[in-house]
Design a protein around this motif. Structure first.
Motif, short mmCIF file in Angstrom:
data_model
loop_
_atom_site.label_atom_id
_atom_site.label_comp_id
_atom_site.label_asym_id
_atom_site.label_seq_id
_atom_site.Cartn_x
_atom_site.Cartn_y
_atom_site.Cartn_z
N MET A 26 52.77 45.04 14.63
CA MET A 26 52.09 46.27 15.06
C MET A 26 50.57 46.11 14.97
O MET A 26 50.05 45.52 14.03
CB MET A 26 52.51 47.44 14.17
N GLU A 37 49.46 51.29 16.31
CA GLU A 37 50.90 51.41 16.08
C GLU A 37 51.22 51.60 14.59
O GLU A 37 52.13 52.35 14.23
CB GLU A 37 51.61 50.18 16.65
N TYR A 76 53.13 54.73 12.90
CA TYR A 76 54.28 54.55 12.02
C TYR A 76 54.08 55.27 10.69
O TYR A 76 54.99 55.93 10.18
CB TYR A 76 54.53 53.06 11.79
N ILE A 93 58.21 52.38 18.49
CA ILE A 93 56.75 52.28 18.45
C ILE A 93 56.28 51.00 19.12
O ILE A 93 55.34 51.00 19.92
CB ILE A 93 56.26 52.35 16.99
N SER A 145 53.88 50.19 22.90
CA SER A 145 52.71 49.31 23.02
C SER A 145 51.41 50.13 23.12
O SER A 145 50.72 50.12 24.14
CB SER A 145 52.85 48.39 24.24
#
Length: 324
Positions: A202, A206, A210, A229, A233
């Protein structure tokens, strides 16, 4: 001083996502036994190279590369997984270099403190060094031929930091590989990648997304949410806002029982996210502002110039209803 190869994160990530499989414990143990035997054959003492927590770091590296022969990970993340200090990680990595069994490379595009490990005994080694690092066949052959070379100074292991290595190394840049068209890959099909490993893939947007939704999900939903997630992108603030709205709305509907997932969470979220991206931005309607005309206010209560003499006063009879 040995060369330190560098490679771009995007190239490494693509290769891993296309080839990663979940390594078996048996395969990892066999690889560690081969490495230990190799050290002994070269008159080295394995316990001196990898004492205590260094051995745990080695185990983490062996497991991570056991899937497709290559893995990337930050020193801090590796220290957390091995429950040790970053200094111990540096020492273990330098010991691993001395075995000649692994290529230890660096990420070149602003990912300071990240290692790229490549197992020379992996069946994918030649393919990795050609596709990911862009090396010619003769140079790859030279790397493999050096597998049984003697260990350098196995009695002491330096604890060279990341920055010290960068200052004294000869870098090979794989910039030309970024000009190659990237292949499409399906993240949800890479079932062998662990939850912790997905976090390594990630980017900052991202990871922020999260962490935002993490309190809302159960333990058995973590994997599906991570895949969703990664599937979106997210790469900018605008995309983050749309991804946040889509994911939060979807999770809220699932929690409230108003949404049932027909396929997978990732497929549902990505489809909604793509629609959100395609939808034109709504322009806010701004009411035009009007400036009131200035009027002169007349104080007629105190105006003595008004003549009221001509105004007839009506006769008003007051009726006393109280005594009627």
């Amino acid at each position: 001083m040995a060369k330190v190869y560098t490679v771009y994160n995007q190239v490494v990530q693509q290769y891993i996502m296309e080839h990663a499989v979940k390594p078996t414990v048996k395969k990892v143990n066999e690889r560690l036994e081969i490495l230990q035997a190799s050290v002994h054959e070269q008159c080295g003492i394995f316990a001196k190279l990898f004492p205590g927590k260094r051995n745990q770091v080695l185990n983490e590296i062996a497991y991570a590369t056991g899937g497709c022969g290559i893995w990337k990970i930050g020193a801090a993340t590796l220290a957390r997984k091995a429950d040790c200090s970053e200094r111990t990680v540096y020492a273990a990595v330098n010991a691993l270099k001395k075995t000649g069994e692994f290529i230890v490379a660096r990420l070149a595009d602003g990912h300071a403190g990240h290692y790229v490990f490549v197992d020379k005994r992996s069946e994918h080694f030649e393919d990795i060094m050609h596709e990911v690092f862009g090396l010619p066949a003769n140079e790859i052959a030279g790397l493999v031929a050096g597998l049984v070379a003697g260990l350098e100074n196995t009695e002491t292991v330096d604890t060279t930091s990341v920055e010290e290595e960068k200052q004294g190394s000869n870098y090979i840049n794989s910039f030309n590989l970024l000009n190659k068209p990237l292949k499409e890959f399906n993240i949800s099909n890479k079932l062998g990648i662990t939850q912790d490993a997905r976090e390594d893939f990630m980017n900052d947007w991202e990871k922020s997304l999260y962490e935002l939704v993490k309190p809302l999900i159960k333990e058995n939903q973590v994997s599906d949410v991570q895949k969703a997630i990664l599937g979106m992108s997210v790469k900018s603030r605008e995309e983050f806002i749309k991804a946040k709205n889509v994911l939060l709305n979807t999770l809220t509907d699932i929690i409230n029982g108003t949404l049932t997932i027909a396929k997978t969470l990732r497929a549902t979220v990505v489809a909604a996210y793509e629609k959100a991206l395609a939808r034109p931005a709504v322009k806010k309607h701004i009411e035009p502002t009007y400036q009131a005309t200035d009027y002169e206010l007349h104080d007629w209560l105190n105006d003595d110039t008004i003549d009221l003499s001509h105004v007839e006063q009506p006769d008003v009879e007051i009726y006393n209803w109280l005594i009627d």
